[in-house]
Design a protein around this motif. Structure first.
Motif: not given
Length: 139
Positions: A86-99
């Motif tokens: 999912d390439t939406r910015p909010q999802v990308i940022e969420t994935s970074l936070i998850n990491k």
């Protein structure tokens, strides 16, 4: 306030919110909704907590901290895998936070492993029901 009267109050607040909305008073309707949400949030916070999570003498069936951190990390990884692609910015940022969360949980594991090594120098681990190696009861 009893549970019955509390439920009645919440029902009345929801009714007022719907009525206000139907009369065109959207701001008042939102105030009622916000108040109701806050009451429900406070009710949730006031609920008695379940038994402790970590293993102790009083909770011998609890989790070892390092095992809990590993379990949490694996669950965050599983959740993160579901949003990949999912390439939406909010999802990308969420994935970074998850990491970052996963990295912090691994740091918790490493710190706890250091603690276990230090305590191993104090003596054999007798488990949660055995004699403590430090603090109260170790004498």
């Amino acid at each position: 306030m009893t549970i019955k009267s509390n439920e009645k109050l919440k029902f009345e607040m929801a009714s007022e919110s719907r009525y206000s909305n139907s009369c065109g008073s959207h701001a008042l309707s939102q105030l009622w909704k916000d108040a109701l949400n806050r009451i429900e949030e406070l009710e949730h916070l006031a609920k008695p907590r379940k038994a402790p999570v970590l293993m102790t003498a009083t909770n011998p069936d609890g989790w070892a901290l390092e095992a809990l951190a590993l379990q949490l990390a694996s669950e965050v990884i599983a959740k993160d895998l579901k949003i990949q692609g999912d390439t939406r910015p909010q999802v990308i940022e969420t994935s970074l936070i998850n990491k970052q969360i996963i990295d912090h949980l691994h740091a918790v594991r490493n710190l706890q492993e250091r603690t276990r090594a230090l305590f191993a120098e104090l003596g054999k681990d007798q488990g949660p029901l055995g004699k403590p190696r430090a603090g109260v009861g170790c004498e």
